[in-house]
Each structure stands twice: as C-alpha cells, then as structure tokens.
Design an enzyme around this catalytic site. Structure first.
Site, PDB file in Angstrom:
ATOM      1  N   ASN A 285       0.874  -1.168   0.000  1.00  0.00           N
ATOM      2  CA  ASN A 285       0.000   0.000   0.000  1.00  0.00           C
ATOM      3  C   ASN A 285       0.912   1.220   0.000  1.00  0.00           C
ATOM      4  O   ASN A 285       1.476   1.568   1.031  1.00  0.00           O
ATOM      5  CB  ASN A 285      -0.888  -0.051   1.254  1.00  0.00           C
ATOM      6  CG  ASN A 285      -1.719   1.204   1.430  1.00  0.00           C
ATOM      7  OD1 ASN A 285      -1.800   2.041   0.540  1.00  0.00           O
ATOM      8  ND2 ASN A 285      -2.345   1.332   2.601  1.00  0.00           N
ATOM      9  N   TRP A 286       1.042   1.829  -1.163  1.00  0.00           N
ATOM     10  CA  TRP A 286       1.986   2.956  -1.280  1.00  0.00           C
ATOM     11  C   TRP A 286       1.457   4.225  -0.616  1.00  0.00           C
ATOM     12  O   TRP A 286       2.180   5.203  -0.474  1.00  0.00           O
ATOM     13  CB  TRP A 286       2.303   3.238  -2.757  1.00  0.00           C
ATOM     14  CG  TRP A 286       3.082   2.155  -3.449  1.00  0.00           C
ATOM     15  CD1 TRP A 286       3.518   0.958  -2.912  1.00  0.00           C
ATOM     16  CD2 TRP A 286       3.531   2.155  -4.815  1.00  0.00           C
ATOM     17  NE1 TRP A 286       4.197   0.234  -3.865  1.00  0.00           N
ATOM     18  CE2 TRP A 286       4.220   0.940  -5.041  1.00  0.00           C
ATOM     19  CE3 TRP A 286       3.399   3.060  -5.869  1.00  0.00           C
ATOM     20  CZ2 TRP A 286       4.783   0.618  -6.280  1.00  0.00           C
ATOM     21  CZ3 TRP A 286       3.967   2.736  -7.098  1.00  0.00           C
ATOM     22  CH2 TRP A 286       4.656   1.538  -7.305  1.00  0.00           C
ATOM     23  N   LYS A 287       0.187   4.229  -0.260  1.00  0.00           N
ATOM     24  CA  LYS A 287      -0.443   5.414   0.350  1.00  0.00           C
ATOM     25  C   LYS A 287      -0.178   6.640  -0.524  1.00  0.00           C
ATOM     26  O   LYS A 287      -0.137   6.517  -1.742  1.00  0.00           O
ATOM     27  CB  LYS A 287       0.054   5.579   1.792  1.00  0.00           C
ATOM     28  CG  LYS A 287      -0.139   4.283   2.593  1.00  0.00           C
ATOM     29  CD  LYS A 287       0.066   4.458   4.059  1.00  0.00           C
ATOM     30  CE  LYS A 287      -0.155   3.115   4.759  1.00  0.00           C
ATOM     31  NZ  LYS A 287      -0.054   3.203   6.205  1.00  0.00           N
TER      32      LYS A 287
ATOM     33  N   HIS B  25      -9.505   1.255   4.631  1.00  0.00           N
ATOM     34  CA  HIS B  25      -8.247   1.371   5.382  1.00  0.00           C
ATOM     35  C   HIS B  25      -8.471   2.283   6.593  1.00  0.00           C
ATOM     36  O   HIS B  25      -9.240   3.246   6.516  1.00  0.00           O
ATOM     37  CB  HIS B  25      -7.154   1.940   4.473  1.00  0.00           C
ATOM     38  CG  HIS B  25      -5.803   1.874   5.092  1.00  0.00           C
ATOM     39  ND1 HIS B  25      -5.359   2.823   5.980  1.00  0.00           N
ATOM     40  CD2 HIS B  25      -4.822   0.945   4.986  1.00  0.00           C
ATOM     41  CE1 HIS B  25      -4.139   2.483   6.384  1.00  0.00           C
ATOM     42  NE2 HIS B  25      -3.788   1.344   5.798  1.00  0.00           N
TER      43      HIS B  25
ATOM     44  N   GLU C 260      -6.816   4.612   7.758  1.00  0.00           N
ATOM     45  CA  GLU C 260      -6.570   6.039   7.489  1.00  0.00           C
ATOM     46  C   GLU C 260      -7.788   6.667   6.807  1.00  0.00           C
ATOM     47  O   GLU C 260      -8.065   7.851   6.991  1.00  0.00           O
ATOM     48  CB  GLU C 260      -5.290   6.203   6.650  1.00  0.00           C
ATOM     49  CG  GLU C 260      -4.052   5.952   7.514  1.00  0.00           C
ATOM     50  CD  GLU C 260      -2.856   5.396   6.776  1.00  0.00           C
ATOM     51  OE1 GLU C 260      -2.807   5.451   5.533  1.00  0.00           O
ATOM     52  OE2 GLU C 260      -1.937   4.876   7.465  1.00  0.00           O
TER      53      GLU C 260
ATOM     54  N   GLU D 150      -5.655  -5.082  10.406  1.00  0.00           N
ATOM     55  CA  GLU D 150      -4.626  -4.076  10.685  1.00  0.00           C
ATOM     56  C   GLU D 150      -4.939  -3.361  11.993  1.00  0.00           C
ATOM     57  O   GLU D 150      -5.755  -2.420  12.014  1.00  0.00           O
ATOM     58  CB  GLU D 150      -4.572  -3.050   9.551  1.00  0.00           C
ATOM     59  CG  GLU D 150      -4.235  -3.646   8.207  1.00  0.00           C
ATOM     60  CD  GLU D 150      -3.596  -2.607   7.293  1.00  0.00           C
ATOM     61  OE1 GLU D 150      -2.459  -2.844   6.878  1.00  0.00           O
ATOM     62  OE2 GLU D 150      -4.218  -1.577   7.022  1.00  0.00           O
TER      63      GLU D 150
ATOM     64  N   GLY E  59       2.363   2.081  10.812  1.00  0.00           N
ATOM     65  CA  GLY E  59       3.315   3.184  10.671  1.00  0.00           C
ATOM     66  C   GLY E  59       3.993   3.576  11.973  1.00  0.00           C
ATOM     67  O   GLY E  59       4.645   4.606  12.058  1.00  0.00           O
TER      68      GLY E  59
ATOM     69  N   SER F  53       3.316  -2.331  10.372  1.00  0.00           N
ATOM     70  CA  SER F  53       4.766  -2.415  10.614  1.00  0.00           C
ATOM     71  C   SER F  53       5.365  -3.779  10.271  1.00  0.00           C
ATOM     72  O   SER F  53       6.245  -4.271  10.981  1.00  0.00           O
ATOM     73  CB  SER F  53       5.086  -2.012  12.055  1.00  0.00           C
ATOM     74  OG  SER F  53       4.650  -0.674  12.288  1.00  0.00           O
TER      75      SER F  53
ATOM     76  N   GLY G 266       2.767  -1.161   4.292  1.00  0.00           N
ATOM     77  CA  GLY G 266       2.834   0.269   4.009  1.00  0.00           C
ATOM     78  C   GLY G 266       4.276   0.700   3.765  1.00  0.00           C
ATOM     79  O   GLY G 266       4.836   0.504   2.687  1.00  0.00           O
ATOM     80  N   GLY G 267       4.888   1.266   4.792  1.00  0.00           N
ATOM     81  CA  GLY G 267       6.231   1.840   4.675  1.00  0.00           C
ATOM     82  C   GLY G 267       7.244   0.949   3.971  1.00  0.00           C
ATOM     83  O   GLY G 267       7.997   1.407   3.097  1.00  0.00           O
TER      84      GLY G 267
HETATM   85  P1  PGA Z   1       2.754   0.113   7.720  1.00  0.00           P
HETATM   86  O1  PGA Z   1       1.297   0.344   7.077  1.00  0.00           O
HETATM   87  O2  PGA Z   1       3.290  -1.155   7.119  1.00  0.00           O
HETATM   88  O3  PGA Z   1       3.552   1.335   7.301  1.00  0.00           O
HETATM   89  O4  PGA Z   1       2.580   0.013   9.189  1.00  0.00           O
HETATM   90  C1  PGA Z   1       0.438  -0.734   6.857  1.00  0.00           C
HETATM   91  C2  PGA Z   1      -0.853  -0.258   6.246  1.00  0.00           C
HETATM   92  O5  PGA Z   1      -1.322   0.826   6.630  1.00  0.00           O
HETATM   93  O6  PGA Z   1      -1.432  -0.900   5.373  1.00  0.00           O
END
Ligand code: PGA
Length: 248
Positions: free
Chosen positions: A9-11, A94, A96, A166, A172, A212, A233-234
């Site tokens: 997930n590149w956000k 998600h 977010e 999640e 994050g 994470s 994500g990251g």
């Molecule tokens: P993260 O994000 O790996 O940076 O914790 C995961 C996600 O939000 O899908």
C-alpha cells in the site's frame, strides 16, 4: 490451501515516474515469488504502473473506490474507471480512510459492493484502536467491522474478497502486534466469517496482517495458522524491503 498474498500500500507516496522505477526494480526480484504480489499506488500512478507491470506477476490495486457508477462526487473514482485502467484489486476501508476521511462501516459496505459489481477484488481492512485493545474490545470491534462490511455480500462473492487485519496502533508506528495476537485476531475474523457464511468459505478466505511488517518479522508472522500474507505500508516503498517480505 490458501495462497499467500502480499500487497504494498503505497499510500500518498511516489509520483508516476517514481512508481514505474520501483516496478522496474521489483520485476526481476519477485518474478519467481510463490506468493501473489500486488502493489497499490495512488490513482494518478495507476495507468503508468499497470503498463509497467504488463506481462509480469505483479498485480495492481487501487487504494479506494466510490460506490456510485458516476456523477457529482468531486475527488472520487469509480469502479468503471479503475476497470478500464486495468486494475485488479482495490483496498477498501483502510483505517486512514476511516480516521481522516470519515469512512463508516456503511460506506465501506457500499464501496465493497461497487468493487464486486465491477469485477475488482476487494482488500477489506478491519482493525481495532489501541484504546479498544486495552479495553478488551478487540473482538467486538472486529466482529462489528467484519459483519457490517460484508452485509448483503453473497457466498459466491466471498471467493474474491481478501480481508486485512490491521490493528490501528501498529500502522506506521514501528510497533507490530505480537505474532500470537495477530494470528488470534485473524483466526477470530475467520470464525466471524464462518458464522456469517459457513466453515468452508471461512477456510478459503485469505486474511492478511498489516501494521509495521518488515523483512525481519515477516517470516514469523506469515508462518502461522491463520495469517495469509500482509498489507505492507512503509516497507513497500523500497524494492529491497518489499522483496524481503515477499520472499519471507
Ligand atoms: P505500515 O502500514 O506497514 O507502514 O505500518 C500498513 C498499512 O497501513 O497498510
């Protein structure tokens, strides 16, 4: 046997050219991967990334979808648009989106139905806040989010749905759920699906863990009974980290 699925997930990261560069780096490194590999760039990157992944084993997903076919919904993207661009997956709900953009269980259900209508494979995110975990509300939150997201979804459609567990406090933050807690939550979500549908459907649905995930913890997380891959994500933003997870 559920095939593992690892989705990046590149956000709100990467311009189209940066996205294409990352795909070009990833292509040779993931070509023999045993798992299903998906990347989810921003909307503006999708055409270029779909083009860059053509003929490879990397699949492309969007990060959201609107429930209407078209119309006066400034800033939104429809299933028809995603389909025409060549997208296969779409992340829905998600945390977010829930937290910063007021997504509710009801809008998530509507978006999920739109994805299915257009033949897109949804990755539906659920997960508890830290305060909910501390108050032992994790299972009730997961049950509510899963049940409402899947409201009026047929057994047949369940074959195309991926769930991502999640825990919000692990996204994050560098803080990963313990392997046991992550697996227990995925197992619990599976039991909710069994009660909504049946045991066979529950055993077939793929449930990812996200929050994470790194090359250093992917192996223990993914070698569990109920975690079928990850939503990353990251660590999906650099080829070496993402490949380290794909080849856990
Ligand atoms: P993260 O994000 O790996 O940076 O914790 C995961 C996600 O939000 O899908």
């Amino acid at each position: 046997m559920r095939r593992k699925i690892i989705a990046g997930n590149w956000k709100m990261n990467k311009t189209p050219s940066e996205g294409v560069n990352l795909i070009n780096e990833l292509k040779p490194l993931v070509k023999d991967a045993d798992v299903e590999v998906v990347v989810c760039p921003t909307f503006v990157c999708l055409p270029a990334v779909v083009e860059a992944t053509r003929g490879t084993n990397i699949k492309v997903g969007a990060q959201n979808i609107h429930w209407a076919d078209n119309g006066a919904f400034t800033g939104e993207i429809s299933g028809e648009m995603l389909k025409e661009v060549g997208v296969e997956y779409v992340i829905i709900g998600h945390s977010e989106r829930r937290r910063y953009f007021a997504e509710t269980d009801a809008t998530i259900n509507s978006r999920l139905k739109a994805a299915l209508k257009y033949g897109l494979k949804p990755i539906v995110c659920v997960g508890e806040l830290l305060i909910e975990r501390e108050n032992e509300l994790t299972n009730s939150v997961l049950k509510r989010q899963t049940t409402l997201a899947l409201k009026d979804i047929s057994s047949e459609d369940m074959n195309n749905i991926v769930i991502a567990y999640e825990p919000v406090w692990a996204i994050g933050t560098g803080r990963t759920a313990s392997v046991e807690d992550a697996n227990d939550a995925c197992k619990f979500i599976r039991s909710v699906i069994a009660s909504l549908y049946n045991e066979e459907i529950a055993q077939n649905v793929r449930i990812q863990y996200g929050g994470s995930v790194k090359p250093s913890n992917a192996n223990e997380l993914f070698n569990t009974s109920d975690i079928d891959g990850g939503l990353i994500g990251g660590a999906s933003l650099t080829a070496s980290d993402f490949v380290g997870i794909v080849k856990y």
